[in-house]
Motif scaffolding. Structure first.
Motif, mmCIF file in Angstrom:
data_model
loop_
_atom_site.group_PDB
_atom_site.id
_atom_site.type_symbol
_atom_site.label_atom_id
_atom_site.label_comp_id
_atom_site.label_asym_id
_atom_site.label_seq_id
_atom_site.Cartn_x
_atom_site.Cartn_y
_atom_site.Cartn_z
ATOM 1 N N GLY A 75 0.841 -1.192 0.000
ATOM 2 C CA GLY A 75 0.000 0.000 0.000
ATOM 3 C C GLY A 75 0.877 1.242 0.000
ATOM 4 O O GLY A 75 1.865 1.303 0.709
ATOM 5 N N GLU A 76 0.515 2.188 -0.806
ATOM 6 C CA GLU A 76 1.279 3.437 -0.889
ATOM 7 C C GLU A 76 0.481 4.576 -0.253
ATOM 8 O O GLU A 76 -0.667 4.806 -0.625
ATOM 9 C CB GLU A 76 1.582 3.787 -2.346
ATOM 10 C CG GLU A 76 2.527 2.826 -3.015
ATOM 11 C CD GLU A 76 2.837 3.218 -4.454
ATOM 12 O OE1 GLU A 76 3.979 2.988 -4.870
ATOM 13 O OE2 GLU A 76 1.948 3.745 -5.138
ATOM 14 N N PRO A 77 1.097 5.263 0.696
ATOM 15 C CA PRO A 77 0.390 6.392 1.313
ATOM 16 C C PRO A 77 0.366 7.596 0.366
ATOM 17 O O PRO A 77 1.094 7.637 -0.629
ATOM 18 C CB PRO A 77 1.243 6.692 2.546
ATOM 19 C CG PRO A 77 2.616 6.246 2.178
ATOM 20 C CD PRO A 77 2.424 5.058 1.273
ATOM 21 N N ASP A 78 -0.475 8.547 0.696
ATOM 22 C CA ASP A 78 -0.503 9.785 -0.092
ATOM 23 C C ASP A 78 0.884 10.412 -0.096
ATOM 24 O O ASP A 78 1.575 10.439 0.914
ATOM 25 C CB ASP A 78 -1.516 10.780 0.504
ATOM 26 C CG ASP A 78 -2.945 10.327 0.285
ATOM 27 O OD1 ASP A 78 -3.175 9.547 -0.662
ATOM 28 O OD2 ASP A 78 -3.820 10.745 1.069
#
Length: 126
Positions: A27-30
């Motif tokens: 998962g990539e954060p903002d």
């Protein structure tokens, strides 16, 4: 043989803890996004290799491992039917006799003593 459900292969949900999807692992954060084509292809690659490795592993080992587990549970059933349950029955019978003997000894030896004590203390009524 019961009907085999080829759609729902875990009807009792015994392996819910290993349900892993791409979103559970990566998962990539903002503010830290890769370009879309990398993210899309990573998703496809992850799912492809997870599926491929699982399929190959089950193809090579699944039947042998299932046979081993079948033998293991057959062995457990055998020992329960022919060894463990009869041992419990022997213990139940022998312990029942010991319980009767112990109760008889307690009643023969201690009942007279406690009855005598009771008679002594009964004299101290108000």
């Amino acid at each position: 043989m019961a009907d085999l459900d080829l759609v729902n292969r875990d009807p009792n949900n015994i392996n819910d803890h290993i349900k892993v999807a791409f979103e559970d692992v990566l998962g990539e954060p903002d503010g830290a996004h890769t370009i879309d084509c990398v993210w899309i292809n990573s998703y496809k690659c992850f799912n492809c290799w997870k599926s491929l490795c699982y399929t190959i592993s089950t193809l090579l080992c699944g039947i042998c491992i299932a046979a081993e587990w079948g033998c293991e549970f057959a062995s457990i059933a055998f020992y329960h039917v022919w060894v463990i349950t009869p041992c419990f029955k022997v213990l139940e019978l022998n312990c029942g006799i010991c319980q009767k003997l112990y109760g008889l000894c307690i009643h023969c030896c201690l009942d007279p003593f406690f009855e005598a004590c009771g008679l002594c203390f009964a004299a101290f009524k108000k």
